[in-house]
Design a protein around this motif. Sequence first.
Motif, PDB file in Angstrom:
ATOM      1  N   VAL A  62      29.092 -74.375 -50.462  1.00 62.61           N
ATOM      2  CA  VAL A  62      29.233 -74.135 -50.237  1.00 62.61           C
ATOM      3  C   VAL A  62      28.211 -72.834 -50.497  1.00 62.61           C
ATOM      4  O   VAL A  62      28.045 -71.211 -49.549  1.00 62.61           O
ATOM      5  CB  VAL A  62      31.073 -73.347 -51.526  1.00 62.61           C
ATOM      6  CG1 VAL A  62      31.072 -71.498 -51.520  1.00 62.61           C
ATOM      7  CG2 VAL A  62      31.963 -73.753 -50.664  1.00 62.61           C
ATOM      8  N   PHE A  63      27.652 -72.637 -51.194  1.00 65.12           N
ATOM      9  CA  PHE A  63      26.608 -72.637 -51.649  1.00 65.12           C
ATOM     10  C   PHE A  63      25.398 -72.399 -50.811  1.00 65.12           C
ATOM     11  O   PHE A  63      24.849 -71.088 -50.685  1.00 65.12           O
ATOM     12  CB  PHE A  63      25.599 -72.688 -52.999  1.00 65.12           C
ATOM     13  CG  PHE A  63      24.760 -71.755 -53.418  1.00 65.12           C
ATOM     14  CD1 PHE A  63      24.647 -70.223 -54.147  1.00 65.12           C
ATOM     15  CD2 PHE A  63      23.587 -72.369 -53.421  1.00 65.12           C
ATOM     16  CE1 PHE A  63      22.591 -70.038 -54.342  1.00 65.12           C
ATOM     17  CE2 PHE A  63      22.028 -72.413 -53.814  1.00 65.12           C
ATOM     18  CZ  PHE A  63      21.926 -70.452 -54.379  1.00 65.12           C
ATOM     19  N   ILE A  64      25.195 -72.657 -50.251  1.00 66.41           N
ATOM     20  CA  ILE A  64      24.068 -73.379 -49.106  1.00 66.41           C
ATOM     21  C   ILE A  64      24.473 -72.386 -47.714  1.00 66.41           C
ATOM     22  O   ILE A  64      23.995 -71.954 -47.571  1.00 66.41           O
ATOM     23  CB  ILE A  64      23.780 -74.803 -48.696  1.00 66.41           C
ATOM     24  CG1 ILE A  64      23.229 -75.388 -49.321  1.00 66.41           C
ATOM     25  CG2 ILE A  64      23.438 -74.760 -47.663  1.00 66.41           C
ATOM     26  CD1 ILE A  64      23.068 -77.125 -49.535  1.00 66.41           C
ATOM     27  N   GLN A  65      26.206 -72.260 -47.152  1.00 68.43           N
ATOM     28  CA  GLN A  65      26.518 -71.539 -46.494  1.00 68.43           C
ATOM     29  C   GLN A  65      26.453 -70.357 -46.529  1.00 68.43           C
ATOM     30  O   GLN A  65      25.596 -69.611 -45.701  1.00 68.43           O
ATOM     31  CB  GLN A  65      28.104 -72.211 -46.001  1.00 68.43           C
ATOM     32  CG  GLN A  65      28.355 -73.177 -45.442  1.00 68.43           C
ATOM     33  CD  GLN A  65      30.378 -73.621 -45.938  1.00 68.43           C
ATOM     34  OE1 GLN A  65      29.996 -74.982 -45.715  1.00 68.43           O
ATOM     35  NE2 GLN A  65      31.175 -72.822 -45.707  1.00 68.43           N
ATOM     36  N   ASP A  66      27.031 -69.678 -47.751  1.00 67.86           N
ATOM     37  CA  ASP A  66      26.415 -68.258 -47.833  1.00 67.86           C
ATOM     38  C   ASP A  66      25.225 -67.702 -48.303  1.00 67.86           C
ATOM     39  O   ASP A  66      24.698 -66.775 -47.637  1.00 67.86           O
ATOM     40  CB  ASP A  66      26.673 -68.331 -49.568  1.00 67.86           C
ATOM     41  CG  ASP A  66      28.527 -68.395 -49.793  1.00 67.86           C
ATOM     42  OD1 ASP A  66      29.189 -68.318 -48.740  1.00 67.86           O
ATOM     43  OD2 ASP A  66      28.491 -69.106 -51.074  1.00 67.86           O
ATOM     44  N   ARG A  67      23.967 -68.969 -48.430  1.00 66.58           N
ATOM     45  CA  ARG A  67      22.469 -68.010 -48.465  1.00 66.58           C
ATOM     46  C   ARG A  67      22.327 -67.848 -47.078  1.00 66.58           C
ATOM     47  O   ARG A  67      22.253 -67.546 -46.966  1.00 66.58           O
ATOM     48  CB  ARG A  67      21.809 -69.248 -48.855  1.00 66.58           C
ATOM     49  CG  ARG A  67      20.305 -68.726 -49.094  1.00 66.58           C
ATOM     50  CD  ARG A  67      20.050 -67.547 -49.751  1.00 66.58           C
ATOM     51  NE  ARG A  67      20.640 -67.602 -50.779  1.00 66.58           N
ATOM     52  CZ  ARG A  67      20.222 -67.543 -52.509  1.00 66.58           C
ATOM     53  NH1 ARG A  67      18.465 -68.181 -52.066  1.00 66.58           N
ATOM     54  NH2 ARG A  67      20.116 -67.985 -53.844  1.00 66.58           N
ATOM     55  N   LEU A  68      22.817 -69.290 -46.066  1.00 71.68           N
ATOM     56  CA  LEU A  68      22.736 -69.236 -44.686  1.00 71.68           C
ATOM     57  C   LEU A  68      23.662 -67.523 -43.959  1.00 71.68           C
ATOM     58  O   LEU A  68      22.613 -67.837 -43.715  1.00 71.68           O
ATOM     59  CB  LEU A  68      22.477 -70.585 -44.103  1.00 71.68           C
ATOM     60  CG  LEU A  68      21.849 -71.718 -44.658  1.00 71.68           C
ATOM     61  CD1 LEU A  68      22.424 -73.042 -43.817  1.00 71.68           C
ATOM     62  CD2 LEU A  68      20.377 -71.074 -44.373  1.00 71.68           C
ATOM     63  N   ASP A  69      24.785 -67.710 -43.953  1.00 77.29           N
ATOM     64  CA  ASP A  69      24.805 -66.122 -44.043  1.00 77.29           C
ATOM     65  C   ASP A  69      24.290 -65.108 -44.187  1.00 77.29           C
ATOM     66  O   ASP A  69      24.234 -64.137 -43.442  1.00 77.29           O
ATOM     67  CB  ASP A  69      25.888 -66.545 -44.803  1.00 77.29           C
ATOM     68  CG  ASP A  69      27.662 -67.626 -43.449  1.00 77.29           C
ATOM     69  OD1 ASP A  69      26.411 -67.722 -42.546  1.00 77.29           O
ATOM     70  OD2 ASP A  69      28.288 -67.974 -44.123  1.00 77.29           O
ATOM     71  N   GLU A  70      24.326 -64.565 -45.021  1.00 73.01           N
ATOM     72  CA  GLU A  70      23.258 -64.208 -46.257  1.00 73.01           C
ATOM     73  C   GLU A  70      21.476 -63.396 -45.915  1.00 73.01           C
ATOM     74  O   GLU A  70      21.373 -62.338 -45.241  1.00 73.01           O
ATOM     75  CB  GLU A  70      23.090 -63.272 -47.496  1.00 73.01           C
ATOM     76  CG  GLU A  70      24.493 -63.118 -48.539  1.00 73.01           C
ATOM     77  CD  GLU A  70      24.723 -64.559 -49.609  1.00 73.01           C
ATOM     78  OE1 GLU A  70      23.463 -64.123 -50.322  1.00 73.01           O
ATOM     79  OE2 GLU A  70      25.467 -64.158 -50.274  1.00 73.01           O
ATOM     80  N   THR A  71      20.938 -64.550 -45.652  1.00 74.70           N
ATOM     81  CA  THR A  71      19.318 -64.942 -45.384  1.00 74.70           C
ATOM     82  C   THR A  71      19.096 -65.261 -43.976  1.00 74.70           C
ATOM     83  O   THR A  71      18.031 -65.081 -43.650  1.00 74.70           O
ATOM     84  CB  THR A  71      18.426 -64.201 -46.823  1.00 74.70           C
ATOM     85  OG1 THR A  71      18.872 -66.708 -46.393  1.00 74.70           O
ATOM     86  CG2 THR A  71      19.107 -64.325 -47.596  1.00 74.70           C
TER      87      THR A  71
END
Length: 225
Positions: free
Chosen positions: A11-20
């Motif tokens: 989930v953390f990886i998904q969120d960071r990819l979505d953001e940046t």
Amino acid sequence: MLTRKQHELLVFIQDRLDETGISPSFEEMKDAIDLKSKSGVHRLISALEERGFIRRLPNRARALEVIRQTDRAGAASREEPGTVVPLNRKSGTPAPANDVVEIPLHGRIAAGMPIEALEDQQMLPVPAALLGAGEHYALEVSGDSMIEAGIFDGDFALVRRTEEARDGEIIVALVHGVEATLKYLHRDAGKVRLDPANAAYEAQVYDARDVQVQGRLAGLLRRYH
């Protein structure tokens, strides 16, 4: 089903990819899911990759792409964390593009130290241009037996993991299952000769069955003090 830590990391990886559009560093992942070392992150990444949730993109920094997503709602949706939700490839996260990758640093390559025994590995940032295709790891060189090949004590040998090598290549050889060494490889009539690159040292000759190729030298990193 994913473990709780695997789910948190995905989930953390998904969120960071979505953001940046760039996946987080191993240090950021370690802190985000409260792990003590980056080696723990490496094990989680490997588990997610084996289960088909992510894949590593060659020759790119932080080279992670999410292939399958998880249900973030967890218990609220009456599903366990880690429920698979297919990723829409048309709207998927763009692949990260950078020029540094992290590879396992297994420790010093020295007599009496088999690679497999070095379990408490760290990660070493490496310019992607120094690596080709395949899986790589790093070893810190100990000693001066390869100085005429430009390999010095304290250098980091970047090694492509393989069990195959041609005569004349510099390899990591495991001798008798207990001693790892970095040498030139030569074969002759059922024997293996491991040649140093230092006139002060003699070649080592073994029965072929006593030597296992652990990898081929792909590049070097050197620190200047």
